[in-house]
Structure formats: C-alpha cells, structure tokens
Write a protein that holds these residues in place. Structure first.
Motif, PDB file in Angstrom:
ATOM      1  N   LYS A  65      51.199  35.319  57.302  1.00 48.08           N
ATOM      2  CA  LYS A  65      52.367  34.918  58.098  1.00 48.08           C
ATOM      3  C   LYS A  65      53.659  35.299  57.388  1.00 48.08           C
ATOM      4  O   LYS A  65      54.624  35.672  58.026  1.00 48.08           O
ATOM      5  CB  LYS A  65      52.337  33.413  58.352  1.00 48.08           C
ATOM      6  CG  LYS A  65      51.276  32.979  59.337  1.00 48.08           C
ATOM      7  CD  LYS A  65      51.169  31.482  59.485  1.00 48.08           C
ATOM      8  CE  LYS A  65      52.475  30.782  59.719  1.00 48.08           C
ATOM      9  NZ  LYS A  65      52.365  29.327  59.882  1.00 48.08           N
ATOM     10  N   THR A  66      53.675  35.174  56.069  1.00 48.60           N
ATOM     11  CA  THR A  66      54.847  35.516  55.269  1.00 48.60           C
ATOM     12  C   THR A  66      54.383  36.413  54.134  1.00 48.60           C
ATOM     13  O   THR A  66      53.585  35.985  53.295  1.00 48.60           O
ATOM     14  CB  THR A  66      55.521  34.249  54.682  1.00 48.60           C
ATOM     15  OG1 THR A  66      55.822  33.348  55.741  1.00 48.60           O
ATOM     16  CG2 THR A  66      56.777  34.608  53.920  1.00 48.60           C
ATOM     17  N   LYS A  67      54.860  37.662  54.116  1.00 45.56           N
ATOM     18  CA  LYS A  67      54.432  38.622  53.093  1.00 45.56           C
ATOM     19  C   LYS A  67      54.907  38.191  51.708  1.00 45.56           C
ATOM     20  O   LYS A  67      55.834  37.402  51.565  1.00 45.56           O
ATOM     21  CB  LYS A  67      54.970  40.008  53.428  1.00 45.56           C
ATOM     22  CG  LYS A  67      54.356  40.587  54.675  1.00 45.56           C
ATOM     23  CD  LYS A  67      54.832  41.995  54.921  1.00 45.56           C
ATOM     24  CE  LYS A  67      54.151  42.517  56.183  1.00 45.56           C
ATOM     25  NZ  LYS A  67      54.382  43.913  56.393  1.00 45.56           N
ATOM     26  N   TRP A  68      54.227  38.769  50.684  1.00 44.22           N
ATOM     27  CA  TRP A  68      54.577  38.496  49.290  1.00 44.22           C
ATOM     28  C   TRP A  68      56.080  38.615  49.089  1.00 44.22           C
ATOM     29  O   TRP A  68      56.703  39.577  49.542  1.00 44.22           O
ATOM     30  CB  TRP A  68      53.917  39.524  48.362  1.00 44.22           C
ATOM     31  CG  TRP A  68      52.498  39.232  48.001  1.00 44.22           C
ATOM     32  CD1 TRP A  68      51.392  39.805  48.560  1.00 44.22           C
ATOM     33  CD2 TRP A  68      52.022  38.338  47.003  1.00 44.22           C
ATOM     34  NE1 TRP A  68      50.260  39.324  47.969  1.00 44.22           N
ATOM     35  CE2 TRP A  68      50.616  38.415  47.006  1.00 44.22           C
ATOM     36  CE3 TRP A  68      52.634  37.475  46.095  1.00 44.22           C
ATOM     37  CZ2 TRP A  68      49.821  37.670  46.142  1.00 44.22           C
ATOM     38  CZ3 TRP A  68      51.834  36.731  45.239  1.00 44.22           C
ATOM     39  CH2 TRP A  68      50.456  36.831  45.270  1.00 44.22           C
ATOM     40  N   TYR A  69      56.643  37.651  48.403  1.00 47.07           N
ATOM     41  CA  TYR A  69      58.045  37.745  48.012  1.00 47.07           C
ATOM     42  C   TYR A  69      58.244  36.957  46.719  1.00 47.07           C
ATOM     43  O   TYR A  69      57.480  36.033  46.433  1.00 47.07           O
ATOM     44  CB  TYR A  69      58.981  37.245  49.115  1.00 47.07           C
ATOM     45  CG  TYR A  69      58.950  35.747  49.354  1.00 47.07           C
ATOM     46  CD1 TYR A  69      59.766  34.876  48.603  1.00 47.07           C
ATOM     47  CD2 TYR A  69      58.141  35.194  50.333  1.00 47.07           C
ATOM     48  CE1 TYR A  69      59.749  33.516  48.821  1.00 47.07           C
ATOM     49  CE2 TYR A  69      58.118  33.836  50.561  1.00 47.07           C
ATOM     50  CZ  TYR A  69      58.920  32.996  49.800  1.00 47.07           C
ATOM     51  OH  TYR A  69      58.892  31.638  50.019  1.00 47.07           O
ATOM     52  N   GLY A  78      60.710  32.821  39.674  1.00 49.10           N
ATOM     53  CA  GLY A  78      59.789  31.761  39.264  1.00 49.10           C
ATOM     54  C   GLY A  78      58.344  32.163  39.453  1.00 49.10           C
ATOM     55  O   GLY A  78      57.430  31.573  38.875  1.00 49.10           O
ATOM     56  N   GLY A  79      58.118  33.173  40.280  1.00 47.36           N
ATOM     57  CA  GLY A  79      56.774  33.645  40.597  1.00 47.36           C
ATOM     58  C   GLY A  79      56.819  34.366  41.937  1.00 47.36           C
ATOM     59  O   GLY A  79      57.884  34.807  42.378  1.00 47.36           O
ATOM     60  N   TYR A  80      55.677  34.420  42.573  1.00 49.63           N
ATOM     61  CA  TYR A  80      55.581  35.081  43.873  1.00 49.63           C
ATOM     62  C   TYR A  80      54.806  34.186  44.821  1.00 49.63           C
ATOM     63  O   TYR A  80      54.018  33.329  44.397  1.00 49.63           O
ATOM     64  CB  TYR A  80      54.904  36.453  43.742  1.00 49.63           C
ATOM     65  CG  TYR A  80      55.776  37.425  42.987  1.00 49.63           C
ATOM     66  CD1 TYR A  80      56.652  38.263  43.665  1.00 49.63           C
ATOM     67  CD2 TYR A  80      55.777  37.455  41.599  1.00 49.63           C
ATOM     68  CE1 TYR A  80      57.494  39.119  42.976  1.00 49.63           C
ATOM     69  CE2 TYR A  80      56.614  38.314  40.899  1.00 49.63           C
ATOM     70  CZ  TYR A  80      57.467  39.142  41.598  1.00 49.63           C
ATOM     71  OH  TYR A  80      58.309  39.986  40.917  1.00 49.63           O
ATOM     72  N   PHE A  89      49.688  30.770  48.907  1.00 42.46           N
ATOM     73  CA  PHE A  89      49.323  31.114  47.534  1.00 42.46           C
ATOM     74  C   PHE A  89      50.598  31.362  46.752  1.00 42.46           C
ATOM     75  O   PHE A  89      51.423  32.180  47.141  1.00 42.46           O
ATOM     76  CB  PHE A  89      48.417  32.349  47.504  1.00 42.46           C
ATOM     77  CG  PHE A  89      48.037  32.788  46.119  1.00 42.46           C
ATOM     78  CD1 PHE A  89      47.621  31.879  45.163  1.00 42.46           C
ATOM     79  CD2 PHE A  89      48.103  34.117  45.770  1.00 42.46           C
ATOM     80  CE1 PHE A  89      47.275  32.288  43.885  1.00 42.46           C
ATOM     81  CE2 PHE A  89      47.756  34.542  44.493  1.00 42.46           C
ATOM     82  CZ  PHE A  89      47.339  33.620  43.549  1.00 42.46           C
ATOM     83  N   VAL A  90      50.762  30.614  45.659  1.00 42.01           N
ATOM     84  CA  VAL A  90      51.954  30.692  44.828  1.00 42.01           C
ATOM     85  C   VAL A  90      51.550  31.055  43.406  1.00 42.01           C
ATOM     86  O   VAL A  90      50.616  30.477  42.858  1.00 42.01           O
ATOM     87  CB  VAL A  90      52.702  29.331  44.808  1.00 42.01           C
ATOM     88  CG1 VAL A  90      53.945  29.399  43.938  1.00 42.01           C
ATOM     89  CG2 VAL A  90      53.048  28.878  46.213  1.00 42.01           C
ATOM     90  N   THR A  91      52.269  32.013  42.820  1.00 39.35           N
ATOM     91  CA  THR A  91      52.090  32.292  41.398  1.00 39.35           C
ATOM     92  C   THR A  91      53.287  31.720  40.644  1.00 39.35           C
ATOM     93  O   THR A  91      54.384  31.615  41.195  1.00 39.35           O
ATOM     94  CB  THR A  91      51.969  33.798  41.092  1.00 39.35           C
ATOM     95  OG1 THR A  91      53.218  34.434  41.326  1.00 39.35           O
ATOM     96  CG2 THR A  91      50.872  34.453  41.921  1.00 39.35           C
ATOM     97  N   ILE A  92      53.043  31.331  39.412  1.00 38.54           N
ATOM     98  CA  ILE A  92      54.099  30.793  38.573  1.00 38.54           C
ATOM     99  C   ILE A  92      54.238  31.707  37.370  1.00 38.54           C
ATOM    100  O   ILE A  92      53.295  31.867  36.577  1.00 38.54           O
ATOM    101  CB  ILE A  92      53.812  29.338  38.133  1.00 38.54           C
ATOM    102  CG1 ILE A  92      53.864  28.385  39.346  1.00 38.54           C
ATOM    103  CG2 ILE A  92      54.850  28.877  37.126  1.00 38.54           C
ATOM    104  CD1 ILE A  92      52.666  28.339  40.171  1.00 38.54           C
ATOM    105  N   ILE A 118      57.800  23.291  52.717  1.00 35.33           N
ATOM    106  CA  ILE A 118      58.517  24.566  52.856  1.00 35.33           C
ATOM    107  C   ILE A 118      58.064  25.521  51.751  1.00 35.33           C
ATOM    108  O   ILE A 118      57.617  25.082  50.690  1.00 35.33           O
ATOM    109  CB  ILE A 118      60.049  24.371  52.776  1.00 35.33           C
ATOM    110  CG1 ILE A 118      60.443  23.691  51.459  1.00 35.33           C
ATOM    111  CG2 ILE A 118      60.553  23.582  53.968  1.00 35.33           C
ATOM    112  CD1 ILE A 118      61.934  23.609  51.211  1.00 35.33           C
ATOM    113  N   LEU A 119      58.196  26.812  51.991  1.00 33.70           N
ATOM    114  CA  LEU A 119      57.860  27.787  50.969  1.00 33.70           C
ATOM    115  C   LEU A 119      58.915  27.751  49.866  1.00 33.70           C
ATOM    116  O   LEU A 119      60.065  27.372  50.111  1.00 33.70           O
ATOM    117  CB  LEU A 119      57.779  29.182  51.587  1.00 33.70           C
ATOM    118  CG  LEU A 119      56.650  29.403  52.591  1.00 33.70           C
ATOM    119  CD1 LEU A 119      56.723  30.803  53.175  1.00 33.70           C
ATOM    120  CD2 LEU A 119      55.288  29.146  51.973  1.00 33.70           C
ATOM    121  N   PRO A 120      58.548  28.140  48.646  1.00 32.19           N
ATOM    122  CA  PRO A 120      59.527  28.158  47.548  1.00 32.19           C
ATOM    123  C   PRO A 120      60.728  29.039  47.896  1.00 32.19           C
ATOM    124  O   PRO A 120      60.625  29.981  48.677  1.00 32.19           O
ATOM    125  CB  PRO A 120      58.732  28.741  46.384  1.00 32.19           C
ATOM    126  CG  PRO A 120      57.324  28.390  46.677  1.00 32.19           C
ATOM    127  CD  PRO A 120      57.218  28.499  48.179  1.00 32.19           C
TER     128      PRO A 120
END
Length: 123
Positions: A65-69, A78-80, A89-92, A118-120
């Motif tokens: 729904k929301t591409k990598w950013y 802070g991550g992706y 999926f969140v990376t730190i 909400i997304l980061p």
C-alpha cells in the motif's frame, strides 16, 4: 559444523516440539482478522536480519500500500518503512537485535507511530 554438533542439532530438532518452525501462519491469521500487524527489525541485527524478514513477508503475498521510504527522527534517517495490507514493516537504523537498547529514541518513535496508528514520519 562438526559431526558432534550435527548429531546434537539433529537430536534437538527432532525432540523440541514446543514451538512452530515459522510464525507466518499466525501472522496471516492476525492479518485476515483485520488486525494491523507491525514487524520491525534493526538493520544491523545478525539474529533476524532485515533480508530474512523481507523474505518471510514476501511469502505472505500481500499487496504493498505504501512503498519503501525513509522515516526520520530529529532530522536523521531513523530507518525505512513499507506498508502492506494489514502489515507494516519498519527497520530501525543502527539497531541490532534488541532495538530499544541500541536505539532507544528511534524505538520510541516507531512504537509511538504504532500506538497512534500512523506510519513513521517522512521528515
């Protein structure tokens, strides 16, 4: 792996039955129920690397729904993050396996995003 280690590994694998080999069916069940699932990973985690988590998510065959950013905290990446249908999926950045101990401010920022639904942040 030495032959002794292999024997022990084979033995443990044959008798240790109290946990599943994968959590993917549980994640699919949660997603199907409408619960928004968040998975996170430190980008220097050698125990569960980002690439391994990404391969697992790919097996779920869910749509993006929301591409990598990149997400930001205090003017730094802070991550992706990537958003899927009922999964985020969140990376730190700069964190190992125990994310809050490596990057407490970034961990708090992404966890606060989760609690707020909400997304980061993008900046």
């Amino acid at each position: 792996m030495s032959s002794t280690a292999s024997v022990y590994s084979d033995y443990i694998g044959s008798v240790w039955n109290d946990q599943p080999l994968t959590v993917l069916p549980i994640i699919q069940e949660l997603m199907a129920s409408g619960i928004s699932v968040w998975i996170y990973s430190g980008d220097t985690d050698s125990v569960v690397p980002v690439t391994t988590t990404k391969y697992g998510i790919d097996k779920l065959q869910t749509s993006v729904k929301t591409k990598w950013y990149p997400w930001y905290l205090q003017g730094e990446v802070g991550g992706y993050v990537v958003g899927y249908e009922n999964l985020t999926f969140v990376t730190i950045r700069g964190a190992g396996h125990f994310v809050p101990s490596y990057q407490p401010a970034r961990a708090l920022a992404f966890f606060s995003s989760f609690l707020d639904g909400i997304l980061p942040p993008t900046n």
